[in-house]
Design a protein around this motif. Structure first.
Motif, short mmCIF file in Angstrom:
data_model
loop_
_atom_site.label_atom_id
_atom_site.label_comp_id
_atom_site.label_asym_id
_atom_site.label_seq_id
_atom_site.Cartn_x
_atom_site.Cartn_y
_atom_site.Cartn_z
N UNK A 10 0.84 -1.20 0.00
CA UNK A 10 0.00 0.00 0.00
C UNK A 10 0.88 1.26 0.00
N UNK A 11 1.93 1.18 0.82
CA UNK A 11 2.85 2.33 0.91
C UNK A 11 3.43 2.67 -0.47
N UNK A 12 3.80 1.57 -1.21
CA UNK A 12 4.37 1.81 -2.55
C UNK A 12 3.34 2.37 -3.53
N UNK A 13 2.08 1.91 -3.33
CA UNK A 13 1.06 2.27 -4.33
C UNK A 13 0.38 3.63 -4.06
N UNK A 14 0.49 4.07 -2.79
CA UNK A 14 -0.29 5.26 -2.40
C UNK A 14 -0.12 6.49 -3.34
N UNK A 15 1.10 6.86 -3.67
CA UNK A 15 1.23 8.06 -4.53
C UNK A 15 0.47 7.91 -5.85
N UNK A 16 0.58 6.72 -6.45
CA UNK A 16 -0.14 6.49 -7.71
C UNK A 16 -1.64 6.47 -7.49
N UNK A 17 -2.04 5.92 -6.34
CA UNK A 17 -3.47 5.86 -6.02
C UNK A 17 -4.04 7.28 -5.90
N UNK A 18 -3.29 8.13 -5.24
CA UNK A 18 -3.77 9.51 -5.06
C UNK A 18 -3.87 10.25 -6.40
N UNK A 19 -2.95 9.88 -7.29
CA UNK A 19 -3.00 10.55 -8.62
C UNK A 19 -3.92 9.80 -9.58
N UNK A 20 -4.64 8.81 -9.07
CA UNK A 20 -5.64 8.05 -9.85
C UNK A 20 -5.04 7.34 -11.05
N UNK A 21 -3.88 6.77 -10.87
CA UNK A 21 -3.30 6.01 -11.97
C UNK A 21 -3.20 4.51 -11.66
N UNK A 22 -3.82 4.10 -10.57
CA UNK A 22 -3.81 2.65 -10.24
C UNK A 22 -5.05 1.99 -10.81
N UNK A 23 -4.98 0.68 -11.12
CA UNK A 23 -6.16 -0.01 -11.70
C UNK A 23 -7.18 -0.34 -10.61
N UNK A 24 -8.36 -0.77 -11.04
CA UNK A 24 -9.44 -0.92 -10.06
C UNK A 24 -9.21 -2.04 -9.05
N UNK A 25 -8.42 -3.09 -9.43
CA UNK A 25 -8.09 -4.16 -8.45
C UNK A 25 -7.21 -3.61 -7.35
N UNK A 26 -6.21 -2.83 -7.78
CA UNK A 26 -5.34 -2.21 -6.79
C UNK A 26 -6.15 -1.27 -5.92
N UNK A 27 -7.05 -0.51 -6.55
CA UNK A 27 -7.87 0.44 -5.78
C UNK A 27 -8.64 -0.28 -4.68
N UNK A 28 -9.25 -1.38 -5.06
CA UNK A 28 -10.05 -2.16 -4.09
C UNK A 28 -9.16 -2.64 -2.94
N UNK A 29 -7.98 -3.17 -3.33
CA UNK A 29 -7.03 -3.69 -2.35
C UNK A 29 -6.61 -2.57 -1.38
N UNK A 30 -6.28 -1.41 -1.95
CA UNK A 30 -5.83 -0.29 -1.13
C UNK A 30 -6.95 0.17 -0.21
N UNK A 31 -8.14 0.34 -0.78
CA UNK A 31 -9.27 0.83 0.02
C UNK A 31 -9.62 -0.12 1.16
N UNK A 32 -9.60 -1.42 0.86
CA UNK A 32 -9.85 -2.41 1.92
C UNK A 32 -8.83 -2.29 3.04
N UNK A 33 -7.56 -2.11 2.60
CA UNK A 33 -6.49 -2.02 3.59
C UNK A 33 -6.64 -0.76 4.44
N UNK A 34 -6.94 0.34 3.78
CA UNK A 34 -7.04 1.62 4.50
C UNK A 34 -8.17 1.57 5.53
N UNK A 35 -9.23 0.80 5.22
CA UNK A 35 -10.34 0.69 6.16
C UNK A 35 -9.97 -0.08 7.42
N UNK A 36 -8.93 -0.90 7.28
CA UNK A 36 -8.58 -1.74 8.43
C UNK A 36 -7.29 -1.31 9.11
#
Ligand SMILES: [Zn+2]
Length: 286
Positions: A10-36
């Motif tokens: 998640x730490x590695x993906x966060x910058x890309x996630x914030x800039x909306x360049x991650x795919x929807x599977x990654x998004x789901x994974x990140x969002x699930x993780x952030x909720x927990x």
């Protein structure tokens, strides 16, 4: 997946996630993780804030850069307009002063009761000389025309009440006496005169005034004096010269070219003697 490993991904993906360049599977994974995971949520919030501020600051800087560039162009345009405006105003004020000055100077002469004016006009190979002698209420005016066909002359003698006219066309001499309408004196023309201050400014704005020497006399050459002149083809290039010292008009381009000479307080009774009537045939004044 072990929590530490998930956090690392998640730490590695966060910058890309914030800039909306991650795919929807990654998004789901990140969002699930952030909720927990509170730690990663905090990290996300901080990073998200920081990146948004950065991008908005960048946009602001760009905006100000563009704005400054536009502002500079605007400043230059306003500067040029101001300079032209100031130059026009200064030049118009200079011309108003010259015209005003000329009027003041000529006022000394314009009501003179004793003067001589000679005007000479050349047009179509004909020279016309008009000499006016004025002393108090008496005017003697002599008009001479020289052409290839010869010389003719006309003399008007006028007091306040009547006019005697003497015509000499070379072959015959005719006199017409006691005409009830006295001729008008050739007035000292004041072409720099304008009805109002507004007209004076309008004329000053439109006309051109240049210093020039004419027959040894320091003059102003004035062109385009009448604002309406611009729209009348007959008056194109119309000009007149005024003597700087006296304000008197000494040349103009009306009817070809006319030159003027003036003398003041030199006209005597001798200048006002009528021609010998015995040389003329008197025509009945009907
Ligand atoms: Zn985590």
């Amino acid at each position: 997946m072990e929590k530490k490993i998930e956090c690392g991904i998640v730490y590695d993906l966060l910058p890309n996630y914030i800039e909306h360049v991650t795919n929807e599977y990654s998004n789901k994974f990140i969002e699930n993780h952030l909720n927990t995971c509170e730690e990663c949520k905090k990290l996300y919030d901080n990073l998200n804030n920081e990146m948004n501020t950065n991008s908005s600051t960048k946009a602001e800087i760009n905006f100000f850069k563009k704005y400054k560039k536009h502002l500079n162009i605007l400043k230059i345009i306003i500067g040029v307009i101001l300079i032209i405006g100031i130059a026009l105003t200064v030049n118009t004020i200079r011309k108003v002063k010259i015209l005003d000055n000329a009027q003041n100077k000529i006022s000394e002469y314009i009501n003179s009761s004793n003067y001589y004016i000679k005007s000479t006009t050349y047009e179509n190979n004909v020279e016309t000389i008009v000499e006016t002698y004025k002393k108090d209420n008496v005017i003697l005016q002599k008009i001479t025309q020289n052409s290839q066909e010869g010389t003719s002359s006309l003399i008007n003698y006028s007091n306040n009440e009547t006019t005697n006219t003497y015509i000499n066309n070379g072959d015959s001499k005719i006199a017409i006496l006691d005409v009830k309408n006295p001729i008008m004196a050739t007035d000292i023309e004041n072409w720099t005169y304008t009805q109002s201050k507004k007209e004076c400014i309008a004329s000053a704005f439109m006309c051109s005034i240049k210093s020039e020497k004419l027959n040894g006399i320091n003059c102003y050459k004035i062109t385009n004096f009448y604002p309406a002149q611009k729209f009348m083809p007959d008056f194109n290039d119309f000009y007149f010269y005024i003597d700087k010292e006296t304000g008197l008009m000494i040349k103009n381009s009306k009817d070809g070219e006319t030159n003027y000479e003036y003398k003041f307080n030199v006209v005597t009774d001798k200048d006002l003697i009528e021609p010998n009537i015995n040389e003329y045939i008197v025509q009945e004044n009907s």
